[in-house]
Design a protein around this motif. Structure first.
Motif, PDB file in Angstrom:
ATOM      1  N   ALA A  20       0.826  -1.193   0.000  1.00 33.19           N
ATOM      2  CA  ALA A  20       0.000   0.000   0.000  1.00 33.19           C
ATOM      3  C   ALA A  20       0.868   1.254   0.000  1.00 33.19           C
ATOM      4  N   GLN A  21       0.216   2.422  -0.081  1.00 36.52           N
ATOM      5  CA  GLN A  21       0.908   3.695  -0.155  1.00 36.52           C
ATOM      6  C   GLN A  21       1.372   4.093   1.231  1.00 36.52           C
ATOM      7  N   ASP A 185      -3.328  -4.168 -14.818  1.00 34.76           N
ATOM      8  CA  ASP A 185      -3.073  -3.095 -15.790  1.00 34.76           C
ATOM      9  C   ASP A 185      -4.384  -2.625 -16.418  1.00 34.76           C
ATOM     10  N   TYR A 186      -5.245  -3.568 -16.761  1.00 37.48           N
ATOM     11  CA  TYR A 186      -6.549  -3.256 -17.350  1.00 37.48           C
ATOM     12  C   TYR A 186      -7.388  -2.430 -16.382  1.00 37.48           C
ATOM     13  N   GLU A 221       0.496   0.973  -6.442  1.00 41.11           N
ATOM     14  CA  GLU A 221       0.427   1.517  -7.803  1.00 41.11           C
ATOM     15  C   GLU A 221      -0.945   2.127  -8.083  1.00 41.11           C
ATOM     16  N   THR A 222      -2.003   1.401  -7.707  1.00 45.74           N
ATOM     17  CA  THR A 222      -3.358   1.883  -7.984  1.00 45.74           C
ATOM     18  C   THR A 222      -3.683   3.135  -7.186  1.00 45.74           C
ATOM     19  N   TYR A 223      -3.396   3.127  -5.891  1.00 45.90           N
ATOM     20  CA  TYR A 223      -3.699   4.281  -5.058  1.00 45.90           C
ATOM     21  C   TYR A 223      -2.856   5.490  -5.466  1.00 45.90           C
TER      22      TYR A 223
END
Length: 434
Positions: A20-21, A185-186, A221-223
């Motif tokens: 996580a971030q 990635d999608y 990466e997403t956050y």
């Protein structure tokens, strides 16, 4: 074994905190939006997708074990010609709601917007052919309502959501292979679309991580992507555990913060982040033709009050019909709640959690000037002993008319005397100046 499974779930999900971030520091805009979120208190949750055609909830693909190749026929029948975003948003405002959270993609993988990374979406696959999220966002901007996007991390349709998790097993007909990183990635590409093509987004409301608790979701990466594209956008996840670094609010599914009557919330921890609880108007999230188990407006108002007593927002759900209309029963309930908030909204909006934790008898909220509101939801007779308040009471009056409240401070708490003639059937509100 069930308790052991829960322990394993918690351990597995906690591993995700490594990804996580961990160094996340919210921007000034994010902090400002968190404050707005805590002031807002009431929002509309909308579950809407091609599953509404079958009238059996949003999990119909999984519950009825419909293979992908069969489920893919549904979009050709989806033509919500009665969708009227102006009507929706106007109703939301009349209900006293400040924001909308709508499904951009649910577990069936079908996107309710004009996605370019996949043609499995409302523009490319339905006779309707319009981007309902764009239409709704434009109307929200016009009428001053914030829009949040629900986005499912779980996907029963995408071939790279592999290996399968707890759900979607044994019926999808998908190849027994796939590339998990390609799926992430999608997902991130779709999130990029939502955060770059629709103006300012209030928040991203994630769901589905519980389906594969031991997977590498690449949360950092997403956050980071979300906070880079729109630093003010709030991130929350319905993973049913304590908040993970990089998230901006904590949510509770169909339970008040810290409670677990539904069995979803695997932690009693209430964080210092902004809070939100979500609830259904009947027993279903998506449109369910046979679910007539509607909750009364009194029950929903009292749940909203108790949520506010915890400092939490109340996100109330409606499952849209396939024609784009909101069920009459739901509209009737929202009208009643809106009228109640017209009268008593001062005791809910812009407040924070009260000095006394919500209990069976009711809840407390506190205004920014320090005024304490005592919400008496259930009284068996005319006398009620509640816990002591911090500090000395300067005055105690009925919120409705300003008359003085009879009370006595004792060693055991505050003994209130509320005559039957003063008791409201839904919520008797007292204003306390300290």
């Amino acid at each position: 074994m069930k308790n052991l499974a829960n322990i394993i779930l918690l351990i597995s999900l906690s591993v995700n905190t490594l990804f996580a971030q961990s160094d996340y520091k919210p921007t000034d805009k994010n902090i400002e939006n968190r404050e707005w979120f805590q002031d807002a208190k009431f929002g509309l949750f909308i579950h809407w997708g091609v599953y509404s055609i079958l009238g059996d909830g949003e999990w119909v693909m999984n519950n009825q074990k419909i293979p992908v190749y069969q489920y893919e026929k549904l979009p050709s029948f989806f033509n919500p010609t009665q969708f009227d975003p102006a009507e929706w948003v106007s109703m939301v405002k009349k209900a006293g709601m400040k924001y909308i959270t709508i499904t951009s993609k649910h577990h069936d993988g079908f996107a309710m917007y004009d996605s370019k990374v996949s043609d499995y979406n409302i523009v490319d696959r339905t006779p309707y052919g319009k981007d309902v999220l764009k239409m709704l966002k434009d109307e929200c901007d016009k009428q001053g309502i914030k829009l949040f996007f629900y986005h499912s991390q779980l996907d029963w349709h995408h071939p790279d959501y592999f290996p399968l998790g707890r759900t979607g097993q044994g019926f999808t007909g998908r190849p027994d292979n796939g590339n998990w990183n390609d799926y992430i990635d999608y997902m991130n590409t779709q999130l990029t679309e939502l955060l770059t093509n629709y103006g300012e987004v209030g928040g991203i409301w994630f769901d589905g991580m519980w389906d594969k608790p031991n997977a590498d979701w690449r949360l950092d990466e997403t956050y980071s992507l979300i906070h880079k594209l729109q630093p003010g956008t709030l991130v929350g996840s319905n993973h049913h555990i304590s908040p993970i670094p990089g998230e901006d609010f904590q949510m509770f599914e169909r339970d008040l913060p810290g409670e677990n009557t539904m069995g979803f919330n695997q932690t009693g921890t209430i964080s210092e982040l902004p809070l939100e609880m979500c609830e259904t108007m009947n027993g279903s999230w998506g449109f369910n033709l046979q679910d007539k188990n509607y909750k009364s407006s009194k029950r929903l108002i009292q749940t909203m009050v108790k949520a506010a007593g915890y400092g939490a927002n109340f996100l109330l759900n409606t499952g849209l019909m396939p024609n784009g209309k909101i069920q009459t029963e739901n509209i009737d309930t929202l009208v009643v709640m809106g009228k109640w908030l017209d009268k008593y909204g001062e005791t809910i909006y812009n407040t924070r959690r009260g000095p006394i934790k919500p209990q069976d008898w009711g809840a407390t909220t506190v205004a920014k000037d320090g005024t304490v509101f005592i919400h008496l939801l259930e009284m068996k007779d005319e006398n009620l002993l509640i816990p002591a308040l911090p500090g000395k009471i300067k005055s105690a009056t009925y919120w409705a008319n300003g008359e003085k409240v009879k009370y006595k401070e004792t060693d055991y708490g505050i003994l209130l005397h509320i005559p039957k003639s003063k008791q409201d059937n839904v919520d008797t509100i007292l204003r306390i100046k300290m």
